[in-house]
Scaffold this motif. Structure first.
Motif, short mmCIF file in Angstrom:
data_model
loop_
_atom_site.label_atom_id
_atom_site.label_comp_id
_atom_site.label_asym_id
_atom_site.label_seq_id
_atom_site.Cartn_x
_atom_site.Cartn_y
_atom_site.Cartn_z
N ILE A 167 0.84 -1.08 -0.02
CA ILE A 167 -0.10 -0.26 0.56
C ILE A 167 0.81 1.56 0.01
N ALA A 168 2.10 0.82 0.64
CA ALA A 168 2.88 2.61 1.12
C ALA A 168 3.45 2.52 -0.35
N ILE A 169 3.98 1.57 -1.54
CA ILE A 169 4.15 1.48 -2.47
C ILE A 169 3.52 3.12 -3.86
N VAL A 170 1.95 2.27 -3.55
CA VAL A 170 1.03 2.43 -4.73
C VAL A 170 0.78 4.19 -4.10
N LEU A 171 0.87 4.48 -2.52
CA LEU A 171 -0.16 5.80 -2.31
C LEU A 171 1.96 6.54 -2.62
N SER A 172 2.99 6.03 -2.09
CA SER A 172 4.37 6.73 -2.26
C SER A 172 4.17 7.53 -3.94
N ALA A 173 3.80 6.15 -5.06
CA ALA A 173 4.28 6.72 -6.55
C ALA A 173 3.14 7.61 -7.07
N ALA A 226 -1.76 2.13 9.59
CA ALA A 226 -0.63 2.99 10.47
C ALA A 226 0.89 2.77 9.63
N LEU A 227 1.42 1.47 9.29
CA LEU A 227 2.73 1.23 9.27
C LEU A 227 3.16 1.91 7.33
N ALA A 228 1.28 1.38 6.77
CA ALA A 228 1.48 2.11 4.84
C ALA A 228 1.65 3.57 5.23
N LEU A 229 0.97 4.29 5.96
CA LEU A 229 0.82 5.88 5.56
C LEU A 229 2.45 6.44 6.53
N HIS A 230 3.01 6.14 7.13
CA HIS A 230 4.13 6.36 7.54
C HIS A 230 5.15 5.75 7.00
N ALA A 231 5.10 4.63 5.94
CA ALA A 231 5.49 4.38 4.97
C ALA A 231 5.83 5.05 3.34
N ALA A 232 4.76 5.38 3.54
CA ALA A 232 4.33 5.85 2.07
C ALA A 232 4.59 7.91 1.76
N GLY A 233 5.34 8.17 2.67
CA GLY A 233 6.10 8.97 3.85
C GLY A 233 7.62 8.89 3.17
N PHE A 234 7.89 7.74 4.08
CA PHE A 234 9.56 7.51 3.83
C PHE A 234 9.62 7.60 1.98
N LEU A 235 8.97 6.92 1.78
CA LEU A 235 9.21 6.37 0.09
C LEU A 235 8.92 7.55 -0.58
N GLY A 236 7.58 8.27 -0.53
CA GLY A 236 7.79 9.25 -1.14
C GLY A 236 8.79 10.67 -1.63
N LYS A 237 8.99 10.71 -0.37
CA LYS A 237 10.55 11.79 0.04
C LYS A 237 11.53 10.92 -1.00
N PHE A 238 12.17 9.91 -0.73
CA PHE A 238 12.61 9.18 -1.01
C PHE A 238 13.39 9.07 -2.82
N TYR A 239 11.76 8.44 -3.37
CA TYR A 239 11.35 8.32 -4.46
C TYR A 239 11.93 9.99 -5.42
N ALA A 240 10.88 10.70 -4.82
CA ALA A 240 11.22 12.20 -5.14
C ALA A 240 12.83 12.38 -5.60
N VAL A 273 17.33 4.77 -11.39
CA VAL A 273 16.89 5.20 -10.37
C VAL A 273 16.21 3.71 -9.65
N MET A 274 15.90 2.63 -10.95
CA MET A 274 15.02 1.20 -10.48
C MET A 274 16.23 0.86 -8.54
N PRO A 275 17.39 0.68 -9.26
CA PRO A 275 18.51 -0.25 -8.13
C PRO A 275 18.12 0.95 -6.85
N GLY A 276 17.66 2.04 -6.72
CA GLY A 276 17.55 2.64 -5.47
C GLY A 276 16.27 2.42 -5.60
N PHE A 277 15.74 2.12 -5.68
CA PHE A 277 13.74 2.73 -5.30
C PHE A 277 14.34 0.94 -4.71
N ILE A 278 14.61 -0.42 -5.04
CA ILE A 278 14.61 -0.87 -4.96
C ILE A 278 15.26 -1.40 -3.78
N ALA A 279 16.36 -1.04 -3.11
CA ALA A 279 17.00 -0.45 -1.64
C ALA A 279 15.90 -0.30 -0.41
N TYR A 280 14.92 0.82 -1.32
CA TYR A 280 14.54 1.45 -0.14
C TYR A 280 13.27 0.75 0.31
#
Length: 345
Positions: A167-173, A226-240, A273-280
């Motif tokens: 869910i975090a991946i879907v929200l962070s995209a 709870a986990l998805a919302l916080h992880a979406a913020g984390f992934l959204g920041k580093f993906y961007a 950026v895909m290697p970094g995305f996979i690592a995150y």
């Protein structure tokens, strides 16, 4: 193409004598002043969080461990914890009378029924005195019962973490797209997306789980959200950030032949950026497995809920089994993530 006169004539550049060599100072007065202020602030903060007492108690514990001190509060506490947690609980014993719909003909695997005698104090109504009476009870003994129960709870914990990561991946995209300065439609959308990402990261999972338990009730739903919302913020920041720092030359080449933003993202940005995305993403999955235990302490499902219940009932041997299961799960997940990073990173 003409060469410089010094190279054309073969002349060499003048060499300064060693006495004239000078290296810049590695630090100046301003740097020393800043370091002094940082040190003073650190000492003040350390006093407030009792670092001095921590060092003193730790030193006493180390001295007691090597025999230079008779006893230590820290060493006594750690010894009490170790004696309470080990050996871990593997079997499960349940009174037959408390099992609803119990069928003696269909016992669980490897289980059997035992008759045990228990001494219980009871009040004699004639003499009004407490008497010790022998009570016989039938107990269902499952040699691996609690181990299977912990395994089922750990599976639920992993499912919570996996769905939260998905869910975090879907929200962070879309958040990452709008948070990247070079892809945001306008400044308003960019600022709003950055604010949402910051808000999601600012609220800890445990705090959001407390409110989500009130909204959705006890169970894994609150943990997943709870986990998805916080992880979406984390992934959204580093993906961007990775999208913003991607090499512009492939993107400019595709734009020059008329490619749209989605095509540029697909064929010019994602391969970079895909290697970094996979690592995150793997890091978030690993973190969600550990945090799913923590949010379970407030009733958000998973092994954490079982851990909290056993701890409150002083069943420390059961707690030891749960801690070992968490450690093995995290270790296994770390090895799997390392192999995935080496293969796709």
């Amino acid at each position: 193409m003409t060469l410089p006169a010094s190279l054309a004539t073969g002349a060499q550049a003048p060499v300064r004598p060693a006495a004239q060599w000078a290296l810049p100072q590695p630090f100046g007065l301003r740097t020393l002043l800043v370091l002094a202020l940082v040190l003073a602030g650190g000492l003040w903060a350390g006093q407030r969080v009792e670092l001095g007492r921590m060092l003193s108690l730790t030193g006493e514990g180390m001295l007691a461990a090597v025999g230079l001190r008779e006893q230590s509060q820290v060493l006594n506490g750690l010894g009490t914890i170790a004696r309470s947690l080990f050996p871990p609980q593997i079997s499960e014993r349940t009174e037959v009378a408390r099992i609803e719909g119990f069928d003696r003909q269909q016992l669980p695997w490897l289980s059997h029924i035992e008759t045990v005698e228990m001494h219980e104090p009871r009040l004699n109504p004639q003499t009004l005195a407490m008497e010790d009476r022998v009570v016989r009870q039938e107990v269902l003994v499952e040699p691996l019962g609690y181990l299977w129960h912990v395994a089922a709870k750990m599976l639920e914990t992993f499912e919570i973490a996996a769905w939260a990561t998905l869910i975090a991946i879907v929200l962070s995209a879309p958040l990452a797209w709008c948070s990247a300065r070079n892809y945001a439609p306008n400044r308003l959308v960019y600022g709003a997306a950055r604010a949402v990402v910051g808000l999601l990261r600012a609220v800890p999972e445990l705090v959001s789980a407390l409110f989500l338990v009130l909204a959705y009730g006890f169970g894994p739903i609150a943990g997943v959200l709870a986990l998805a919302l916080h992880a979406a913020g984390f992934l959204g920041k580093f993906y961007a950030e990775d999208i913003e720092t991607a090499d512009d030359r492939p993107q400019e080449a595709l734009r020059a032949i008329g490619a749209g933003p989605l095509a540029v993202m697909r064929f010019a940005v994602l391969p970079q950026v895909m290697p970094g995305f996979i690592a995150y993403t793997l890091y978030v999955l690993d973190r969600n497995v550990r945090m799913a235990t923590v949010v379970g302490l407030v009733g958000a499902g998973g092994i954490g809920q079982e851990l909290k219940g056993r701890y409150d009932m002083y069943n420390y041997a059961h707690v030891g089994t749960i801690l070992i299961a968490i450690f093995l799960t995290v270790l296994l997940l770390d090895r799997v993530a390392a192999r995935l990073r080496s293969r796709y990173g």
